[in-house]
Design a protein around this motif. Structure first.
Motif, PDB file in Angstrom:
ATOM      1  N   GLN A  40       0.639  -1.092   0.017  1.00  2.74           N
ATOM      2  CA  GLN A  40       0.019  -0.019  -0.150  1.00  2.74           C
ATOM      3  C   GLN A  40       0.900   1.279   0.129  1.00  2.74           C
ATOM      4  N   ALA A  41       1.906   1.084   0.744  1.00  6.85           N
ATOM      5  CA  ALA A  41       2.922   2.464   0.950  1.00  6.85           C
ATOM      6  C   ALA A  41       3.446   2.688  -0.579  1.00  6.85           C
ATOM      7  N   MET A  42       3.936   1.641  -1.100  1.00 10.24           N
ATOM      8  CA  MET A  42       4.689   1.642  -2.490  1.00 10.24           C
ATOM      9  C   MET A  42       3.679   2.073  -3.448  1.00 10.24           C
ATOM     10  N   VAL A  43       2.529   1.708  -3.464  1.00  6.67           N
ATOM     11  CA  VAL A  43       1.550   2.399  -4.511  1.00  6.67           C
ATOM     12  C   VAL A  43       1.254   3.727  -4.269  1.00  6.67           C
ATOM     13  N   GLN A  44       0.876   3.886  -3.084  1.00  7.66           N
ATOM     14  CA  GLN A  44       0.422   5.439  -2.733  1.00  7.66           C
ATOM     15  C   GLN A  44       1.550   6.487  -2.979  1.00  7.66           C
ATOM     16  N   TRP A  45       2.857   6.209  -2.654  1.00  2.00           N
ATOM     17  CA  TRP A  45       3.800   6.999  -2.777  1.00  2.00           C
ATOM     18  C   TRP A  45       4.771   7.068  -3.868  1.00  2.00           C
TER      19      TRP A  45
END
Length: 391
Positions: A40-45
């Protein structure tokens, strides 16, 4: 490299490595919840793109070791192709020996940079007037980060991967509010001042307990750091950690709410934008524009002036084009999101300041943070300004 590195050892991937060792490394599977949070962090950022060359800062702690295995798992499963290299900075203190990591990292076939740097020895003369530095922990952190940047540049790695997690971000937020009077935390994905390296933190949505449990269950070779200087420093972060822990017993969803609240200030330009609102408001009650402290004899080249004139601002392509009719049409047809983004960029350009903000006027004249958390040393000797560590 400007840093006086005593010894730098690099290990190349072993082409003839046995299948047995590969299979052994592949058995360490990170927990699904950790992988979901990182995804989720990789996708959002937008953390990883095709062809990225990542340099993981591996201290040997539970967090960086856990992140190593997560990156290896992503490398095996994601269609996006990227390379992983690993770097460890050995400060050569008697109580901290990360050398057992060498054979462990080699077992995964990764290129490993093991840098020995006698940081403690250099700290004895790196302070003001050649004296010992005021904060060894801050000095050590700055030297390590500088070595990581130099290692990334030398090996053409475009992204430095650090293992700070959600608990770290929450603690940094509260410490910044309580001791600096500013809303700020660690950034999820930002470009350093030099502009050639991005820093990403894939664990920003992961609780520390996830890494603790994974390290125990997988029997990761955690290297405990027992530096005496660290234990002598004020443990403000430990106090804030206890404060949050007490609140979490009353509000079990505390960190879910904190995570959502921190998202806006995890953006690269959030510090500059929020600073612009602060300065605009405070300036209304100033009789004389704030020019910084006088008589200090210090050079503030690292810190851009807070009261920059419009003529001194770096020109922005959109701003330059706005004078022409075609640009007006372009702005007129822009979406609301594009207009908001343009306003944010202009604010960030006017009040750009990475890291810790300068204290407001009316202080006690002491630039050192009483908590010992903010370094007061100037950047130099091939390293980075202390403020940049606060991001």
């Amino acid at each position: 490299s400007g840093a006086k590195v005593i010894e730098s050892m690099e290990t190349e991937p072993v082409e003839g490595k046995s299948k047995k060792s590969i299979k052994k490394g592949g058995k360490v599977k990170p927990p699904p919840k950790m992988m979901r949070n990182i995804t989720q962090a990789m996708v959002q950022w937008d953390m990883i793109q095709e062809g990225d060359r990542l340099l993981l800062g591996l201290s040997g702690g539970k967090d960086s070791l856990s992140l190593l295995h997560c990156l290896l798992e992503f490398q095996r499963k994601l269609p996006t192709k990227f390379e992983i290299e690993v770097c460890t900075i050995d400060p050569m203190t008697p109580s901290f020996d990360p050398s057992p990591l060498i054979p462990y990292v080699e077992s995964f076939g990764l290129k490993y940079h093991y840098i020995r740097d006698d940081i403690v020895e250099r700290a004895n003369s790196a302070g003001k007037d050649g004296k010992t530095v005021s904060s060894l922990c801050a000095f050590c952190a700055r030297m390590k980060r500088g070595n990581l940047y130099n290692c990334a540049r030398k090996n053409n790695c475009n992204k430095l991967v650090l293992a700070q997690h959600l608990d770290d971000c929450a603690e940094s937020f509260l410490m910044s509010v309580m001791h600096n009077g500013f809303v700020r935390t660690m950034k999820a994905n930002y470009r350093i001042n030099a502009g050639d390296i991005s820093v990403i933190r894939p664990l920003v949505y992961c609780r520390e307990s996830l890494m603790t449990e994974f390290a125990k269950e997988a029997n990761l070779p955690v290297i405990n750091e027992n530096c005496p200087a660290c234990f002598e420093e004020p443990k403000e972060r430990a106090r804030v950690k206890k404060l949050l822990s007490r609140e979490e017993t009353l509000y079990p969803n505390l960190y879910d709410h904190i995570r959502r609240a921190l998202i806006p200030i995890m953006h690269d330009d959030s510090t500059a934008i929020l600073r612009s609102y602060l300065e605009e408001t405070v300036a209304k009650s100033r009789k004389v524009p704030y020019q910084g402290r006088k008589g200090k004899g210090k050079s503030n080249n690292d810190c851009p002036s807070e009261e920059k004139k419009e003529s001194e601002l770096p020109s922005h392509p959109v701003a330059e084009e706005s004078a022409s009719p075609s640009a007006s049409i372009s702005l007129a047809s822009a979406t609301e999101e594009q207009l908001v983004a343009e306003l944010a960029r202009r604010r960030a350009a006017k009040f750009a300041l990475s890291g810790a903000m300068k204290r407001l006027p009316g202080g006690d004249g002491d630039d050192d943070d009483p908590t010992g958390q903010v370094c007061s040393l100037l950047g130099g000797n091939g390293t980075i300004p202390c403020r940049e560590l606060m991001e």
